[in-house]
Design a protein around this motif. Structure first.
Motif, short mmCIF file in Angstrom:
data_model
loop_
_atom_site.label_atom_id
_atom_site.label_comp_id
_atom_site.label_asym_id
_atom_site.label_seq_id
_atom_site.Cartn_x
_atom_site.Cartn_y
_atom_site.Cartn_z
N ILE A 273 3.72 139.45 29.82
CA ILE A 273 2.45 139.17 30.51
C ILE A 273 1.64 138.15 29.73
N ASP A 274 1.61 138.31 28.39
CA ASP A 274 0.84 137.38 27.56
C ASP A 274 1.41 135.96 27.65
N THR A 275 2.76 135.87 27.62
CA THR A 275 3.39 134.55 27.73
C THR A 275 3.09 133.93 29.09
N PHE A 276 3.21 134.76 30.14
CA PHE A 276 2.92 134.25 31.48
C PHE A 276 1.46 133.80 31.59
N THR A 277 0.56 134.62 31.02
CA THR A 277 -0.87 134.27 31.07
C THR A 277 -1.13 132.94 30.39
N GLN A 278 -0.47 132.74 29.25
CA GLN A 278 -0.66 131.48 28.52
C GLN A 278 -0.11 130.30 29.31
N GLU A 279 1.12 130.44 29.84
CA GLU A 279 1.72 129.35 30.60
C GLU A 279 1.00 129.12 31.92
N ASN A 280 0.56 130.22 32.56
CA ASN A 280 -0.18 130.09 33.81
C ASN A 280 -1.52 129.41 33.57
N ALA A 281 -2.14 129.71 32.42
CA ALA A 281 -3.40 129.05 32.09
C ALA A 281 -3.20 127.55 31.87
N ALA A 282 -2.07 127.20 31.24
CA ALA A 282 -1.77 125.78 31.05
C ALA A 282 -1.55 125.08 32.39
N LEU A 283 -0.88 125.78 33.32
CA LEU A 283 -0.68 125.23 34.67
C LEU A 283 -2.02 125.09 35.39
N TYR A 284 -2.87 126.11 35.25
CA TYR A 284 -4.19 126.05 35.88
C TYR A 284 -4.99 124.88 35.33
N GLU A 285 -4.95 124.71 34.00
CA GLU A 285 -5.75 123.66 33.38
C GLU A 285 -5.30 122.28 33.85
N SER A 286 -3.97 122.04 33.82
CA SER A 286 -3.47 120.72 34.23
C SER A 286 -3.68 120.50 35.73
N SER A 287 -3.47 121.55 36.55
CA SER A 287 -3.66 121.41 37.99
C SER A 287 -5.13 121.15 38.31
N PHE A 288 -6.02 121.89 37.64
CA PHE A 288 -7.45 121.70 37.88
C PHE A 288 -7.87 120.28 37.53
N ARG A 289 -7.41 119.82 36.36
CA ARG A 289 -7.80 118.47 35.94
C ARG A 289 -7.25 117.42 36.92
N ALA A 290 -5.98 117.59 37.31
CA ALA A 290 -5.37 116.61 38.23
C ALA A 290 -6.10 116.58 39.57
N GLN A 291 -6.34 117.77 40.13
CA GLN A 291 -6.98 117.82 41.44
C GLN A 291 -8.45 117.41 41.37
N PHE A 292 -9.14 117.82 40.32
CA PHE A 292 -10.56 117.50 40.21
C PHE A 292 -10.76 115.99 40.03
N ILE A 293 -9.99 115.41 39.09
CA ILE A 293 -10.18 113.98 38.81
C ILE A 293 -9.80 113.15 40.03
N SER A 294 -8.62 113.44 40.61
CA SER A 294 -8.20 112.66 41.78
C SER A 294 -9.09 112.96 42.98
N GLY A 295 -9.68 114.17 43.02
CA GLY A 295 -10.56 114.51 44.13
C GLY A 295 -11.87 113.75 44.12
N LEU A 296 -12.18 113.10 43.00
CA LEU A 296 -13.39 112.30 42.93
C LEU A 296 -13.28 111.02 43.76
N ILE A 297 -12.05 110.65 44.11
CA ILE A 297 -11.85 109.39 44.82
C ILE A 297 -12.57 109.40 46.17
N GLN A 298 -12.34 110.47 46.93
CA GLN A 298 -12.88 110.49 48.29
C GLN A 298 -14.41 110.48 48.32
N PRO A 299 -15.11 111.34 47.56
CA PRO A 299 -16.59 111.24 47.60
C PRO A 299 -17.11 109.90 47.08
N ALA A 300 -16.42 109.32 46.11
CA ALA A 300 -16.84 108.00 45.61
C ALA A 300 -16.69 106.95 46.71
#
Length: 633
Positions: A273-300
């Motif tokens: 569970i700890d390993t999954f939590t760590q890897e899932n957190a890394a996936l969340y972090e990279s996915s959030f950054r990718a979607q958030f940064i690229s999501g700025l295109i449309q409102p801009a």
């Protein structure tokens, strides 16, 4: 990409990957041309719509203004009168209009224009619908071809590739990444073409209506490009990390699911569970950054589009007041300015999806570019009736060049003889089998079958003459009968199936099952015990009836009583066949014609059971370690 799916710091080759993937569309180039033509017609009709609506607005506005002007005068007389009265603004407005003083709304002309607008938009819809349907066909055929190439590639990859990769990572590339490529292609192939054509068509109409307003509207384009490029540059590496992290998470989940029993037995639930939590957190972090940064295109882009709208509306209103443009043209131009910024926004938004798709397609290309096993020779030797004489001649091999495992191995297995291979773990016993099956290629020397170098034979021809029963049982989802028939060529009669099942003691436990041989097993065979799964794999080899047998701890999962019965069956199975038996239980190979004792990749002793015991060497020590206690009792 790292080989284990870890995020890479190297920037992906965006243009090169797109160009390479474009090669997969060559087979569909005729359909792509038709899609483009349909898009041209659909976009052309859509672009024509605002101009026609502007004409309708002019008809209505002319009617409203004309009714307010005194009848019986010409337009020039009315304008002269307005200027004499000091109303220059209204005079400028009237002078720029095609109006008849005293005449109201021309309902006939308005009706004709509105009917034409309806026809234009219906036509645009129909051509757009055909374009979308054909696009879906092209996308699915292209992805079908890509999946087929991946499947063919997997069959050409050597065993060493799968030994070096996590199964979850490979599965992620074959499933998640290809699905993401399909989604990207589906949306970009139609929308991107339509957006680019819309930009061209709308831009042409804007310059036709008012070059001045067109230049004003185009001022925002460089700003849009700069903003999009800045955002895309920062989001691109995040998409690489996102899909790499997805592969890592999938790999962990696959491992934990496959070995869930061991995880529970050894109390590693929390660690998993700890390993999954760590890897899932890394996936969340990279996915959030990718979607958030690229999501700025449309409102801009929306903000820039609104600025453009304000400027066009103000300048257009001033030109209508001055009589330089009609109200309908301004209305049409405002619609065109919206239509112009909308495809630009779409293209910018598609950069989000496109970057994600290219990141996925590069991971698929990494798989397709992996080093393949050496191809079969074109003039491959065709074995006739195989007698089963196997010879290892001065064989050298190592899983890595720096660490040789087998240095100079020479053995001969005569037809119909049983060769047992024993030794401690890591001695190289299974390696001999891997080399015989050509799962790995020898580094030196050669292996012959009936005097023919197996490297000159096709792998299919070689392996079709070898039957294997492994320590790790493998069953697929299907009936027990289907699992037994798996290794047998052609149709298998019920009599042959029953004969193999009785000989290997499968029939006894199968008849206790409610559905007998029709019992459906899952891919792990969880509805039968480990020993019963082992018996099923033995029955599979028995039914295949190959001239050469490889038994890698084939009785490791059966109990002592069943082992005796299976040994009798295996003795009958080995009759008149060359057999290689890898064993840890020395009691199972006492009757072998030749016993090879291996240590560190070398054969340190060879002989029969009695001969090796008499020498008192390595085999005798292994035997005594297993049976000393029993002998004392």
């Amino acid at each position: 990409m790292g080989s284990m799916g870890m995020p890479s710091e190297k920037a992906m080759d965006f243009t090169g990957s797109l160009r390479r993937f474009g090669g997969y569309l060559r087979a569909e180039r005729l359909r792509v041309v038709v899609i483009t033509l349909l898009a041209v017609v659909s976009v052309g009709l859509t672009v024509l719509g605002p101009k026609l609506l502007g004409t309708a607005t002019d008809i209505i506005f002319r009617g409203v203004v004309g009714r307010q002007l005194p009848a019986g005068q010409t337009k020039d007389e009315v304008v002269t009168g307005l200027r004499a009265a000091g109303d220059d603004t209204f005079a400028d407005l009237v002078s720029g209009m095609d109006v008849v003083p005293g005449q109201g709304l021309d309902t006939t002309a308005l009706r004709d224009v509105l009917l034409l607008v309806v026809a234009v938009y219906v036509g645009a819809f129909l051509f757009g619908w055909l374009q979308g349907r054909l696009t879906a066909l092209v996308v699915q055929r292209t992805v079908l071809s890509l999946r087929a190439r991946v499947e063919e590639k997997l069959n050409r990859l050597p065993l060493s590739y799968f030994d070096a990769q996590k199964r979850g990572e490979v599965l992620s590339r074959v499933t998640n990444d290809i699905d993401n490529v399909a989604q990207t292609l589906q949306q970009t192939l139609s929308q991107l073409v339509t957006a680019l054509l819309t930009i061209i068509g709308v831009l042409g109409m804007m310059f036709w209506i008012s070059p001045l307003l067109a230049v004003v509207a185009l001022v925002t384009v460089p700003l849009s490009v700069v903003v999009t490029a800045m955002i895309a540059k920062r989001s691109q590496p995040q998409f690489i990390k996102q899909w790499a992290a997805t592969g890592t998470v999938n790999s962990h989940i696959e491992e934990m699911y496959s070995g869930h029993a061991l995880v529970k037995v050894f109390g590693h639930q929390q660690s998993a569970i700890d390993t999954f939590t760590q890897e899932n957190a890394a996936l969340y972090e990279s996915s959030f950054r990718a979607q958030f940064i690229s999501g700025l295109i449309q409102p801009a882009m929306g903000f820039i589009a609104n600025l453009n709208y304000v400027v066009v509306a103000v300048v257009g209103g001033l030109r209508v007041a001055s009589g330089s443009m009609t109200l309908g043209d301004v209305q049409a131009f405002i619609q065109y300015s919206r239509q112009f910024t909308q495809p630009i926004t779409q293209v910018a938004s598609m950069m989000n999806l496109l970057q994600s798709g290219v990141a996925s397609v590069e991971r698929v290309f990494d798989l397709l570019d992996a080093t393949e096993q050496t191809p079969d020779p074109q003039d491959a030797a065709v074995p006739g009736e195989v007698r089963g004489r196997v010879a290892f001649e001065n064989v050298r091999f190592g899983y890595s060049p720096e660490v040789p495992l087998i240095t100079d191995l020479s053995i001969v297995a005569e037809p119909g003889r049983t060769v047992a291979i024993v030794g401690p773990t890591g001695a190289g016993k299974t390696t001999l089998v891997n080399l015989l099956m050509r799962f790995y290629e020898v580094d030196g020397g050669r292996i012959t079958l009936d005097g023919v170098d197996i490297a000159t034979m096709t792998r299919d021809a070689l392996r079709s003459n070898i039957g294997m029963v492994l320590q790790d049982t493998w069953l697929f989802k299907g009936t027990i009968a289907d699992n037994i028939r798996y290794g047998a060529p052609g149709d298998v009669t019920e009599e042959r199936l029953l004969e193999a099942s009785v000989a290997t003691h499968v029939d006894a436990f199968v008849r206790t099952l409610p559905d007998g041989y029709g019992t459906v097993l899952d891919d792990e065979g969880s509805s039968v015990s480990a020993g019963e799964r082992q018996l099923l794999t033995i029955a599979r080899a028995f039914l295949a009836d190959p001239p050469i047998l490889v038994l890698d701890e084939a009785t490791s999962s059966v109990d002592t009583r069943t082992e005796v019965l299976v040994q009798k069956a295996m003795n009958a199975l080995r009759a008149h066949r060359t057999s290689f038996v890898i064993a840890h239980r020395l009691s199972t190979i006492r009757d072998a014609d030749l016993i090879l004792v291996m240590e560190h990749g070398d054969i340190v002793e060879q002989g029969t059971h009695d001969e090796l015991l008499a020498t008192g060497g390595a085999y005798a020590r292994l035997y005594q370690s297993q049976f000393a206690d029993a002998a004392e009792e």
